[in-house]
Design an enzyme around this catalytic site. Structure first.
Site, mmCIF file in Angstrom:
data_model
loop_
_atom_site.group_PDB
_atom_site.id
_atom_site.type_symbol
_atom_site.label_atom_id
_atom_site.label_comp_id
_atom_site.label_asym_id
_atom_site.label_seq_id
_atom_site.Cartn_x
_atom_site.Cartn_y
_atom_site.Cartn_z
ATOM 1 N N CYS A 30 -5.294 -7.614 6.306
ATOM 2 C CA CYS A 30 -3.934 -7.594 6.852
ATOM 3 C C CYS A 30 -3.900 -6.885 8.202
ATOM 4 C CB CYS A 30 -2.990 -6.901 5.872
ATOM 5 S SG CYS A 30 -2.610 -7.872 4.395
ATOM 6 N N SER A 40 0.144 3.560 8.832
ATOM 7 C CA SER A 40 0.302 2.109 8.932
ATOM 8 C C SER A 40 0.697 1.465 7.613
ATOM 9 C CB SER A 40 -0.998 1.468 9.442
ATOM 10 O OG SER A 40 -2.046 1.641 8.505
ATOM 11 N N ARG A 56 5.184 -1.418 4.652
ATOM 12 C CA ARG A 56 5.324 -2.311 3.500
ATOM 13 C C ARG A 56 5.133 -1.613 2.155
ATOM 14 N NH1 ARG A 56 0.856 -2.156 5.951
ATOM 15 N NH2 ARG A 56 -1.185 -2.219 4.960
ATOM 16 N N ASP A 99 -6.742 3.109 -7.600
ATOM 17 C CA ASP A 99 -6.842 2.961 -6.142
ATOM 18 C C ASP A 99 -7.565 4.198 -5.603
ATOM 19 O OD1 ASP A 99 -6.345 2.731 -3.306
ATOM 20 O OD2 ASP A 99 -4.660 1.415 -3.771
#
Length: 255
Positions: A192, A72, A76, A65
């Site tokens: 998203c 933000s 999640r 990644d």
């Protein structure tokens, strides 16, 4: 996969709830310890998946990644906390996983995976888990996994819905990722950030993806390859669809 080594006394205690399962047992847990899993994306899917893979005793986890932790993300991406904001996701995730089990070898790769480097990044993996958030990346990962004959667990989530599938497209009766989605990497995508995502739904799909990684290393129950799991939190429903192998898929045409 490297040769399994005997479990230590600490391992026998740490993984006792796995070992007591007849489908896993000591032999299966040793296989998990000897395995190498590559996780693409440390976001909504990758975050919970990484936590459960480390807790399961996967011996080596490569995290790919190139993003940094943003405020933000924390709604999640549970592997991160407030103090990680601004830090690279792979390094922050590696530190969190080391707290879960310092015996797991973490290989952070702060790069964007593309067709040009996918084969190198996936080299030596026993399983690949793709939780990336764009179609072009998913195709690059899927093509490299197929070429190397590495089982691919692919999961996605948006709003209140999620999907999960396991691909082993080199097998005669099993589809590959392109059999499912086709070839067009430039089709419109919605992020998203634009449409939203329920944080707990990402946790559900990431956890299910981790479960399928474990199943790919230590087979148990029914083989999920060739099926698509659809989760709908609004309807309180899970559905499973069959994914046929596409005879017209370019990945399976001779020559």
């Amino acid at each position: 996969m490297s040769d399994p080594t005997p479990l230590s006394d600490a391992d026998l205690t740490r993984f006792a709830r796995h070992i007591v399962l007849k489908e896993i047992g000591g032999v299966g847990q040793a296989r998990l310890r000897a395995s190498h899993v590559v996780v693409i994306g440390a976001g909504g899917i990758g975050s919970p998946a990484l936590q459960y893979l480390a807790a399961a005793g996967i011996g080596r986890i490569t995290i790919v990644d190139d993003d940094a932790v943003d405020l933000s993300n924390l709604q999640r991406q549970t592997v991160f906390g407030m103090t990680d904001i601004g830090n690279g996701k792979v390094d922050a995730a590696a530190a969190a996983l080391a707290r879960i089990d310092p015996a797991v070898t973490i290989v952070p790769q702060a790069v964007r995976i593309e067709a040009s480097n996918a084969a190198e990044l996936l080299a030596g993996a026993d399983v690949v888990l793709d939780g990336s958030d764009n179609f072009a990346t998913r195709l690059a990962v899927a093509d490299a996994a197929l070429a190397a004959r590495i089982p691919l667990i692919s999961a996605a989530v948006a709003q209140f819905e999620g999907q999960l599938a396991v691909y082993r497209g080199w097998e005669a009766d099993k589809p590959c990722y392109r059999c499912f989605v086709g070839d067009d990497p430039d089709r419109p995508e919605v992020s998203c950030a634009e449409i939203g995502v329920l944080g707990a739904m990402a946790g559900v799909m990431g956890s299910l993806a981790a479960l399928e990684v474990v199943r790919a290393i230590v087979p148990f129950g029914e083989d999920p390859a060739g099926k698509l799991l659809l989760a709908d939190a609004l309807a309180f429903r899970f559905r499973t669809l069959s994914l046929p192998k596409d005879p017209g898929c370019r990945c399976h045409k001779p020559g």
